[in-house]
Design a protein around this motif. Structure first.
Motif, PDB file in Angstrom:
ATOM      1  N   SER A  60       0.621  -1.050  -0.344  1.00 32.05           N
ATOM      2  CA  SER A  60       0.051   0.192   0.002  1.00 32.05           C
ATOM      3  C   SER A  60       0.859   1.687   0.239  1.00 32.05           C
ATOM      4  N   GLY A  61       0.377   2.499  -0.834  1.00 34.96           N
ATOM      5  CA  GLY A  61       0.739   4.108   0.289  1.00 34.96           C
ATOM      6  C   GLY A  61       1.078   3.967   0.966  1.00 34.96           C
ATOM      7  N   THR A  62       1.031   3.608   2.467  1.00 31.16           N
ATOM      8  CA  THR A  62       0.253   4.051   3.852  1.00 31.16           C
ATOM      9  C   THR A  62       2.120   3.126   4.198  1.00 31.16           C
ATOM     10  N   LEU A  85      -4.055  19.874   4.176  1.00 30.88           N
ATOM     11  CA  LEU A  85      -5.141  19.357   3.279  1.00 30.88           C
ATOM     12  C   LEU A  85      -4.411  18.392   2.559  1.00 30.88           C
ATOM     13  N   THR A  86      -4.867  17.052   3.295  1.00 27.46           N
ATOM     14  CA  THR A  86      -4.145  15.860   3.345  1.00 27.46           C
ATOM     15  C   THR A  86      -4.701  14.900   3.436  1.00 27.46           C
ATOM     16  N   PHE A  87      -5.253  13.382   2.534  1.00 26.96           N
ATOM     17  CA  PHE A  87      -5.508  12.165   3.791  1.00 26.96           C
ATOM     18  C   PHE A  87      -4.620  12.203   5.129  1.00 26.96           C
ATOM     19  N   ILE A  88      -5.194  10.991   5.559  1.00 28.98           N
ATOM     20  CA  ILE A  88      -3.907  10.894   7.251  1.00 28.98           C
ATOM     21  C   ILE A  88      -3.436  10.295   7.014  1.00 28.98           C
ATOM     22  N   ALA A  89      -3.050   9.180   5.819  1.00 23.76           N
ATOM     23  CA  ALA A  89      -2.151   7.963   5.109  1.00 23.76           C
ATOM     24  C   ALA A  89      -0.873   8.901   5.418  1.00 23.76           C
ATOM     25  N   THR A  90      -0.580   9.908   5.165  1.00 26.45           N
ATOM     26  CA  THR A  90       0.593  11.039   4.858  1.00 26.45           C
ATOM     27  C   THR A  90       1.204  10.932   5.747  1.00 26.45           C
ATOM     28  N   THR A 160       8.412  13.184  -1.197  1.00 20.08           N
ATOM     29  CA  THR A 160       6.625  13.144  -2.000  1.00 20.08           C
ATOM     30  C   THR A 160       5.922  11.946  -1.763  1.00 20.08           C
ATOM     31  N   ASP A 161       4.807  12.440  -1.350  1.00 15.86           N
ATOM     32  CA  ASP A 161       3.748  11.671  -1.702  1.00 15.86           C
ATOM     33  C   ASP A 161       2.840  12.074  -2.278  1.00 15.86           C
ATOM     34  N   ALA A 162       3.152  11.600  -3.575  1.00 19.24           N
ATOM     35  CA  ALA A 162       2.679  11.209  -5.070  1.00 19.24           C
ATOM     36  C   ALA A 162       1.431  10.065  -4.966  1.00 19.24           C
ATOM     37  N   ALA A 163       1.070   9.772  -4.313  1.00 17.13           N
ATOM     38  CA  ALA A 163       0.075   9.144  -4.208  1.00 17.13           C
ATOM     39  C   ALA A 163      -1.005   9.084  -5.173  1.00 17.13           C
ATOM     40  N   GLU A 164      -1.458  10.168  -4.917  1.00 16.41           N
ATOM     41  CA  GLU A 164      -2.973  11.044  -5.767  1.00 16.41           C
ATOM     42  C   GLU A 164      -2.096  11.119  -7.304  1.00 16.41           C
ATOM     43  N   ALA A 165      -1.004  11.294  -7.669  1.00 18.58           N
ATOM     44  CA  ALA A 165      -0.360  11.896  -9.100  1.00 18.58           C
ATOM     45  C   ALA A 165       0.643  10.796  -9.369  1.00 18.58           C
ATOM     46  N   TYR A 184       3.655   6.844  -4.045  1.00 18.88           N
ATOM     47  CA  TYR A 184       2.892   6.045  -5.699  1.00 18.88           C
ATOM     48  C   TYR A 184       1.370   4.988  -4.260  1.00 18.88           C
ATOM     49  N   SER A 185       0.069   5.171  -4.862  1.00 20.26           N
ATOM     50  CA  SER A 185      -0.264   4.566  -4.204  1.00 20.26           C
ATOM     51  C   SER A 185      -0.983   3.658  -5.270  1.00 20.26           C
ATOM     52  N   PHE A 186      -1.021   2.262  -5.417  1.00 23.57           N
ATOM     53  CA  PHE A 186      -2.536   1.423  -6.240  1.00 23.57           C
ATOM     54  C   PHE A 186      -4.020   1.349  -5.501  1.00 23.57           C
ATOM     55  N   ASN A 187      -3.902   2.116  -3.936  1.00 24.73           N
ATOM     56  CA  ASN A 187      -5.589   1.674  -3.742  1.00 24.73           C
ATOM     57  C   ASN A 187      -6.536   1.681  -5.441  1.00 24.73           C
ATOM     58  N   GLY A 188      -7.549   1.200  -5.361  1.00 24.38           N
ATOM     59  CA  GLY A 188      -8.505   1.199  -5.567  1.00 24.38           C
ATOM     60  C   GLY A 188      -9.048   2.571  -6.501  1.00 24.38           C
ATOM     61  N   ASN A 189      -9.174   2.989  -5.777  1.00 25.51           N
ATOM     62  CA  ASN A 189     -10.136   4.111  -6.160  1.00 25.51           C
ATOM     63  C   ASN A 189      -8.749   4.883  -6.930  1.00 25.51           C
ATOM     64  N   LYS A 190      -7.419   5.030  -6.857  1.00 23.22           N
ATOM     65  CA  LYS A 190      -6.495   5.838  -7.096  1.00 23.22           C
ATOM     66  C   LYS A 190      -6.421   5.684  -8.916  1.00 23.22           C
ATOM     67  N   ILE A 191      -5.575   6.029  -9.263  1.00 24.73           N
ATOM     68  CA  ILE A 191      -5.536   6.562 -10.944  1.00 24.73           C
ATOM     69  C   ILE A 191      -4.893   5.097 -11.312  1.00 24.73           C
ATOM     70  N   GLY A 196      -5.163  -3.314  -3.607  1.00 26.39           N
ATOM     71  CA  GLY A 196      -4.481  -1.943  -2.979  1.00 26.39           C
ATOM     72  C   GLY A 196      -3.096  -2.678  -3.414  1.00 26.39           C
ATOM     73  N   GLY A 197      -2.776  -1.287  -3.034  1.00 29.12           N
ATOM     74  CA  GLY A 197      -0.406  -1.186  -3.746  1.00 29.12           C
ATOM     75  C   GLY A 197      -0.527  -0.248  -3.438  1.00 29.12           C
ATOM     76  N   GLY A 198       1.289  -0.223  -3.280  1.00 31.70           N
ATOM     77  CA  GLY A 198       2.318   1.384  -3.530  1.00 31.70           C
ATOM     78  C   GLY A 198       3.657   1.115  -3.856  1.00 31.70           C
TER      79      GLY A 198
HETATM   80  C1  LIG Z   1      -4.270   6.831  -1.168  1.00 29.07           C
HETATM   81  C2  LIG Z   1      -3.545   7.852  -0.289  1.00 29.07           C
HETATM   82  C3  LIG Z   1      -2.117   7.691   0.691  1.00 29.07           C
HETATM   83  C4  LIG Z   1      -2.644   5.639   0.829  1.00 29.07           C
HETATM   84  O1  LIG Z   1      -2.264   4.888   0.261  1.00 29.07           O
HETATM   85  P1  LIG Z   1      -2.632   3.680   0.282  1.00 29.07           P
HETATM   86  O2  LIG Z   1      -2.103   3.414  -0.780  1.00 29.07           O
HETATM   87  O3  LIG Z   1      -4.318   3.695   0.458  1.00 29.07           O
HETATM   88  O4  LIG Z   1      -2.208   2.765   1.938  1.00 29.07           O
HETATM   89  C5  LIG Z   1      -1.751   7.993   1.276  1.00 29.07           C
HETATM   90  N1  LIG Z   1      -1.225   9.692   0.824  1.00 29.07           N
HETATM   91  C6  LIG Z   1      -2.177  10.283   0.192  1.00 29.07           C
HETATM   92  C7  LIG Z   1      -2.067  11.400  -0.198  1.00 29.07           C
HETATM   93  C8  LIG Z   1      -3.100   9.422  -0.416  1.00 29.07           C
HETATM   94  O5  LIG Z   1      -3.975  10.104  -1.261  1.00 29.07           O
END
Ligand SMILES: *Cc1c(COP(=O)(O)O)cnc(C)c1O
Length: 362
Positions: A60-62, A85-90, A160-165, A184-191, A196-198
């Motif tokens: 996962s990205g986390t 302004l970000t997701f808590i996983a940052t 850099t948290d480029a999870a969304e980018a 990077y994140s490859f969660n189900g909702n990401k681009i 699940g992955g990162g």
């Molecule tokens: C989705 C996301 C993550 C976490 O990624 P996961 O793969 O869901 O663990 C971290 N940071 C940001 C900004 C995200 O949007």
């Protein structure tokens, strides 16, 4: 339920026959484990995409962020600076390690306000261990050049948290290419998704090798199980890496479709949109309404039409769990939270979907 009322999701996985076939090929090859040729190939292609020398594929990205915290030795002696302004996983992994979190307001693009970041860095004691986590909000890369320069000046580490980018660029540089490492994140909702992955992307060979080892319980190269340190179980499954490879094949088409989604909103939404930075991947298109009431009205209309839309991230400094953390500014992020709506932005949106969306936004 009739087909016309089928739920439209915000950003559902866009997968099909190619991903199914790739997963089956990996399965049939016998590499049904968190290692194998697909993981290796996925890492090679991710590194290339990021303009980096190395990539480490994880669950996962986390997990990727947690491995970076382990690499840096982040603990209660560290200060970790991130946009509010970000997701808590940052910041989750830094929080669990006891680091002091400091949040920074957004600029007009929603990304970290670089002049405020400079104020934060000026206010901190020198010789303090400082980490700046840049975030590429909704696929808009933060100002890599300016942040990297500040971090060098103040002796801070930059990641850099480029999870969304994934697939985005900033000033010609790929998302995740700035600083010590990108995530990077490859969660189900990401681009793109592996369900699940990162990944970590970096030019630091030692970092990549240590992260890969930590992701496999820090097992030493030895016939028995030998450990000089305690690691984690964070490796990406080979089956999921196979799905990721198919998704990478599709990435150019996905980016094109996401851009055309944004263009449709730009033509058809009468109010303001959060303006994408040049090179954005248009993961999510965000409307900025004139007031909180207008935001709620729009959310209600989407809900009644069985269409998923959401407020933007609730700023971390407003989260009860971070009530005691310091924040620099905060008004811009609060306003975006009160007035912003993440609009349906999926790769699979069709003209019939847009007709239903049009009825909500008109
Ligand atoms: C989705 C996301 C993550 C976490 O990624 P996961 O793969 O869901 O663990 C971290 N940071 C940001 C900004 C995200 O949007």
């Amino acid at each position: 339920m009739s087909n016309t009322n089928k739920r439209i999701f915000l950003s559902p996985p866009f997968v099909g026959a190619a991903e199914r076939a790739a997963a089956k090929r990996a399965f049939d090859s016998g590499y049904v484990a968190p290692c194998g040729p697909q993981v290796d190939e996925f890492e090679r292609r991710l590194a290339k995409l990021a303009g980096r020398k190395y990539a480490v594929a994880v669950s996962s990205g986390t997990a990727a962020i947690d491995l970076l915290m382990a690499e840096l030795g982040v603990d209660e002696t560290w200060t970790v600076i991130a946009p509010t302004l970000t997701f808590i996983a940052t910041v989750g992994p830094a929080f669990h390690r006891g680091a002091k979190l400091v949040f920074v307001d957004s600029d007009a693009t929603g990304n970290i306000d670089v002049s405020l970041l400079e104020e934060v860095l000026k206010s901190l004691r020198v010789n303090h261990k400082i980490l700046v986590i840049g975030v590429d909000l909704y696929g808009n890369c933060c100002d890599y050049g300016a942040i990297a320069k500040l971090c060098r000046k103040f002796g801070a580490v930059f990641v850099t948290d480029a999870a969304e980018a994934v697939g985005a660029k900033r000033d010609g540089r790929p998302a995740g290419s700035a600083g010590l490492a990108g995530v990077y994140s490859f969660n189900g909702n990401k681009i793109i998704t592996t369900s699940g992955g990162g990944a970590i992307v970096t030019d630091d060979r030692g970092l990549a090798e240590r992260a890969r080892k930590r992701a496999q319980q820090s097992r030493e190269k030895c016939v028995w199980y030998e450990h000089r340190e305690v690691g984690y179980n964070y490796r990406l499954s080979n089956i999921l890496a196979a799905i990721g490879l198919s998704q990478l094949d599709r990435l150019p088409a996905i980016l094109k479709k996401r851009k055309s989604n944004y263009d449709w909103y730009a033509r058809n939404f009468k109010g303001d949109l959060l303006s994408p930075t040049p090179g954005a991947n248009h993961w999510l298109t965000v409307a900025v309404l004139s007031s909180c009431r207008e935001r709620d009205k729009l959310l209600r209309r989407f809900k009644a039409a069985n269409i998923e839309a959401r407020p933007v991230w609730k700023p971390l400094h407003l989260q009860p769990v971070f009530a005691k953390c310091r924040v620099f500014g905060g008004e811009v992020a609060e306003a975006l939270f009160e007035r912003g709506v993440c609009l349906p932005s999926g790769t699979g949106l069709k003209s019939g979907d847009f007709a239903r969306i049009a009825a909500c936004i008109s």
